[in-house]
Design a protein around this motif. Sequence first.
Motif, PDB file in Angstrom:
ATOM      1  N   GLN A  46      14.509  77.149 -42.761  1.00 33.59           N
ATOM      2  CA  GLN A  46      15.768  76.668 -42.453  1.00 33.59           C
ATOM      3  C   GLN A  46      16.599  77.834 -42.018  1.00 33.59           C
ATOM      4  O   GLN A  46      17.527  77.322 -41.170  1.00 33.59           O
ATOM      5  N   ALA A  55      18.645  77.535 -38.532  1.00 34.39           N
ATOM      6  CA  ALA A  55      20.463  77.642 -38.424  1.00 34.39           C
ATOM      7  C   ALA A  55      20.573  78.896 -37.232  1.00 34.39           C
ATOM      8  O   ALA A  55      21.585  78.512 -36.580  1.00 34.39           O
ATOM      9  N   HIS A  96      22.835  71.158 -41.661  1.00 34.23           N
ATOM     10  CA  HIS A  96      22.622  72.495 -42.048  1.00 34.23           C
ATOM     11  C   HIS A  96      23.798  73.152 -42.665  1.00 34.23           C
ATOM     12  O   HIS A  96      23.780  73.969 -43.269  1.00 34.23           O
ATOM     13  N   ASP A 120      13.590  69.545 -41.159  1.00 30.74           N
ATOM     14  CA  ASP A 120      15.091  69.609 -40.950  1.00 30.74           C
ATOM     15  C   ASP A 120      15.313  67.944 -41.410  1.00 30.74           C
ATOM     16  O   ASP A 120      16.593  67.606 -41.700  1.00 30.74           O
ATOM     17  N   LEU A 166      16.780  67.500 -44.758  1.00 24.90           N
ATOM     18  CA  LEU A 166      17.895  67.870 -44.889  1.00 24.90           C
ATOM     19  C   LEU A 166      19.035  66.885 -44.239  1.00 24.90           C
ATOM     20  O   LEU A 166      20.125  66.657 -44.927  1.00 24.90           O
TER      21      LEU A 166
END
Length: 236
Positions: free
Chosen positions: A87, A91, A179, A195, A198
Motif C-alpha cells: 500500500q 501511494a 489512499h 487497491d 481500499l
Amino acid sequence: MRVAAILTAAGSGSRFGSVLPKALVPLAGVPLVVHAARRLAGSGAVDTIVVTVPEGRQDEVASAFGAVGALPRGVPVAFVAGGPTRQASVAAGLAALAADVDVDVVLVHDAARALAPERLVVDVVAAVRGGARAVVPVLPVVDSIVDVTGGVARHVDRSSLRAVQTPQGFDRALLDRAHAAAGARASSDAAATDDASLCAALGEPVTVVAGDEAALKITVPRDLALAGLILAESSA
C-alpha cells in the motif's frame, strides 16, 4: 487524457528465497519486472509507467530496463522508492504522478504477475473508460474451500467466489481518495493487500472482468517454473 500504470516491484521476495529482489529474478533471461512492463506498454492502452522499487535500488532496476532496450511504443518509465508495504509503495507511485494532471485512469499492477497479457490490460482500461471506477480481473476458484474458524472445517460454496488478479484499474480521483482515507487510518488497519479493497472500504462498487491464467502470481520457485512453461508456449 492518459493512462498511467503503477508497477509494484519493491518487495524483498523473501518467500521466493532469492538474494535479489523478486522483481529482478530472471525469467528466460529477462527480469520479471521488465516482462510486466513490456506487456503493459505493448497493450497500447498505457501511456506512462511508474515502477516502485526497493529503497536505494532505483539505479539497479533502471539498469535492468536499460539492458533490454526501450519498451514497446517508447512508453516512458520512471523509478521511485517504494515503502514497507504494498500500500505504501502504491501511494509513492501516486505521489510520483501528482504533477501529471492529464492522467485520469491509473492501473496498479504487480511485477510478480509478469505474464499478465496485453489483452487483459486492454480489458481493464476499457472497463474504466466505460464508466466503472474500480475494476479487477478475476478467475473462478477451482479448489474446495473451507472456513476453519474455531478449528472446525466448514465447507464454503465456491460458486460465487473468485480469485483476484492484477492489473487493477481505477478512476484516478477515486484511487487518490481511497489512499488518502487509508493513510488517515491506523497503520495496522491500513495495510491493504490490494487497491480495490481500499475503494470498497469507501463504499464504491468494484467491477470485475475475466482474468487470465497467464497472470499467475510468481511467489515461490515452482511458480517461476510454471511461468517459464507459459512463456514458452506463448512463444511457440
